[in-house]
Write an enzyme that holds these catalytic residues in place. Structure first.
Site, mmCIF file in Angstrom:
data_model
loop_
_atom_site.group_PDB
_atom_site.id
_atom_site.type_symbol
_atom_site.label_atom_id
_atom_site.label_comp_id
_atom_site.label_asym_id
_atom_site.label_seq_id
_atom_site.Cartn_x
_atom_site.Cartn_y
_atom_site.Cartn_z
ATOM 1 N N ARG A 30 -62.427 -44.033 -32.132
ATOM 2 C CA ARG A 30 -62.000 -45.487 -32.148
ATOM 3 C C ARG A 30 -63.316 -46.346 -31.587
ATOM 4 O O ARG A 30 -64.016 -45.799 -31.029
ATOM 5 C CB ARG A 30 -61.081 -45.262 -30.793
ATOM 6 C CG ARG A 30 -59.850 -44.746 -31.049
ATOM 7 C CD ARG A 30 -58.849 -45.476 -32.027
ATOM 8 N NE ARG A 30 -57.587 -45.107 -32.201
ATOM 9 C CZ ARG A 30 -57.314 -43.894 -33.181
ATOM 10 N NH1 ARG A 30 -58.050 -43.739 -33.845
ATOM 11 N NH2 ARG A 30 -56.060 -43.672 -33.248
ATOM 12 N N HIS A 47 -61.687 -47.306 -41.606
ATOM 13 C CA HIS A 47 -60.677 -46.369 -40.650
ATOM 14 C C HIS A 47 -59.995 -45.489 -41.895
ATOM 15 O O HIS A 47 -58.732 -45.541 -41.836
ATOM 16 C CB HIS A 47 -59.660 -47.006 -40.029
ATOM 17 C CG HIS A 47 -59.177 -46.418 -38.905
ATOM 18 N ND1 HIS A 47 -59.068 -46.803 -37.808
ATOM 19 C CD2 HIS A 47 -58.861 -45.087 -38.699
ATOM 20 C CE1 HIS A 47 -58.648 -45.914 -36.719
ATOM 21 N NE2 HIS A 47 -58.556 -44.794 -37.549
ATOM 22 N N GLU A 58 -59.801 -54.248 -36.005
ATOM 23 C CA GLU A 58 -59.785 -53.726 -37.287
ATOM 24 C C GLU A 58 -58.545 -54.717 -37.843
ATOM 25 O O GLU A 58 -57.513 -54.814 -36.922
ATOM 26 C CB GLU A 58 -59.237 -52.537 -37.262
ATOM 27 C CG GLU A 58 -60.551 -51.543 -36.848
ATOM 28 C CD GLU A 58 -60.055 -50.005 -36.864
ATOM 29 O OE1 GLU A 58 -58.964 -49.480 -36.828
ATOM 30 O OE2 GLU A 58 -61.138 -49.325 -36.317
HETATM 31 C C1 GLV Z 1 -56.089 -42.024 -36.823
HETATM 32 O O1 GLV Z 1 -57.218 -42.760 -36.523
HETATM 33 C C2 GLV Z 1 -55.535 -41.180 -36.145
HETATM 34 O O2 GLV Z 1 -55.561 -41.222 -34.887
HETATM 35 O O3 GLV Z 1 -54.714 -40.544 -36.608
#
Ligand code: GLV
Ligand code: GLV
Length: 336
Positions: A242, A290, A271
């Site tokens: 994160r 991401h 984001e």
């Molecule tokens: C993506 O970032 C997840 O947590 O699956």
């Protein structure tokens, strides 16, 4: 009558198809998340929600939800959900661990190799005509990067994904250090060929530092100016967890001023990352939007696991990947 589920985005049909056998399904089919008002309105009338990490499920949302019994998160991380409040209200929260471990570990390696060998910069060099303009096909000093094989990899957070990253490091004959609150069992350490060290040692000795912790109050900006300054000037930071685990402002400074060599980032504090963000101006950083779990296979598996959780709950069983196990004491699973 079937219970109602609101699915906050289009997810793969592999999951939706099965959910429809048990639930009345409404899918939010726009590309962007349902606006706050929509979410607040929908949550009033549904029994279940399928959420993404972009859907903020806080006290206000949970207080508006009179009939809501289960939130099935389509992600492994669930920092967008106020889980302790959900537990208090007897709302089950599930996530999708395991099925996205390999995809995320693979992407971590893609970023590590890309940052080390300057793949994205090299691609721009070729496309822009700068390579052509050098007038030579090969030069001993062209686009030199950092060696990977035999180097030291430091893994912060040795859960499923951290361990999968460590397993892949064997192929690169790397020395693996790891840090987290708890030391792993020695048999697992031996299998992973990983050594437990404190954070400072990891930062000081690693050529590559890769982050695999969830975002919590404890991990919020755990990598800041002090930590970045401990790292080697030749070190490369990889983050596929994160964004807010790293202090982005400090990272920009570190990359500009050469406290570290480069970074590979799949996640950001905010984001989508705005195109004017200072990170986008730096050559020594590889950026991704991401996409850790973004393979066809993995996204289908995540959808199937979301369905399994919803169906188990429907049948009055404990969902297979329940996050808030204590909720069972507040309310039994099922809609009766
Ligand atoms: C993506 O970032 C997840 O947590 O699956
Ligand atoms: C490089 O292309 C080499 O042959 O060394």
């Amino acid at each position: 009558m079937k219970p109602k589920v609101f699915v906050c985005r289009q997810i793969p049909e592999e999951g939706l198809r099965v959910i429809r056998d048990f639930y009345e399904v409404e899918v939010w089919d726009r590309y962007s998340p349902p606006p706050r008002e929509v979410l607040l309105e929908k949550v009033r009338e549904v029994d279940a929600l399928v959420t993404l990490l972009t859907d903020k499920i806080d006290k206000e949302v949970l207080d508006s939800a009179q009939r809501l019994r289960i939130i099935a998160q389509y992600a492994v991380g669930f920092d967008n959900i106020d889980v302790s409040y959900a537990t208090l209200k007897g709302v089950y929260v599930t996530n999708t661990p395991g099925v996205l471990t390999d995809a995320t570990a693979d992407l971590t390696w893609a970023l590590l190799l890309a940052a080390a060998r300057r793949i994205v910069e090299a691609d721009r060099f070729v496309r822009s005509g700068d390579y052509w303009r050098t007038g030579t096909g090969w030069h001993p000093l062209m686009m030199l990067g950092y060696h990977v094989t035999g180097k030291t990899l430091g893994i912060i957070g040795m859960g499923r994904i951290g361990q999968a990253v460590a397993r892949r490091a064997k192929g690169f004959e790397m020395r693996v250090l790891y840090y987290q609150r708890r030391k792993l069992a020695e048999s697992l350490e031996r299998e992973l060929n990983a050594k437990y060290v404190d954070l400072e040692t990891l930062l000081r000795e690693s050529d590559f530092v890769s982050i695999h912790v969830p975002l919590t109050k404890e991990t919020f900006r755990m990598i800041g100016e002090k930590e970045l300054r401990i790292m080697k000037p030749t070190a490369i930071l990889i983050n596929t967890s994160r964004g807010a685990v790293v202090d982005e402002e400090a990272l920009v400074k570190a990359l500009k001023e050469g406290w570290i060599a480069a970074a590979g980032l799949d996640v950001f504090e905010k984001e989508p990352l705005p195109p004017e963000h200072p990170l986008t101006k730096l050559d020594n950083v590889v950026l991704a939007p991401h996409v850790g779990s973004a393979t066809l296979e993995t996204r289908a598996s995540m959808a199937k696991l979301v369905a399994e959780n919803l169906i188990a709950f429907y049948k009055g069983e404990e969902p297979p990947t329940l996050v808030n196990k204590e909720v069972v004491k507040v309310r039994a699973p099922g809609f009766n």
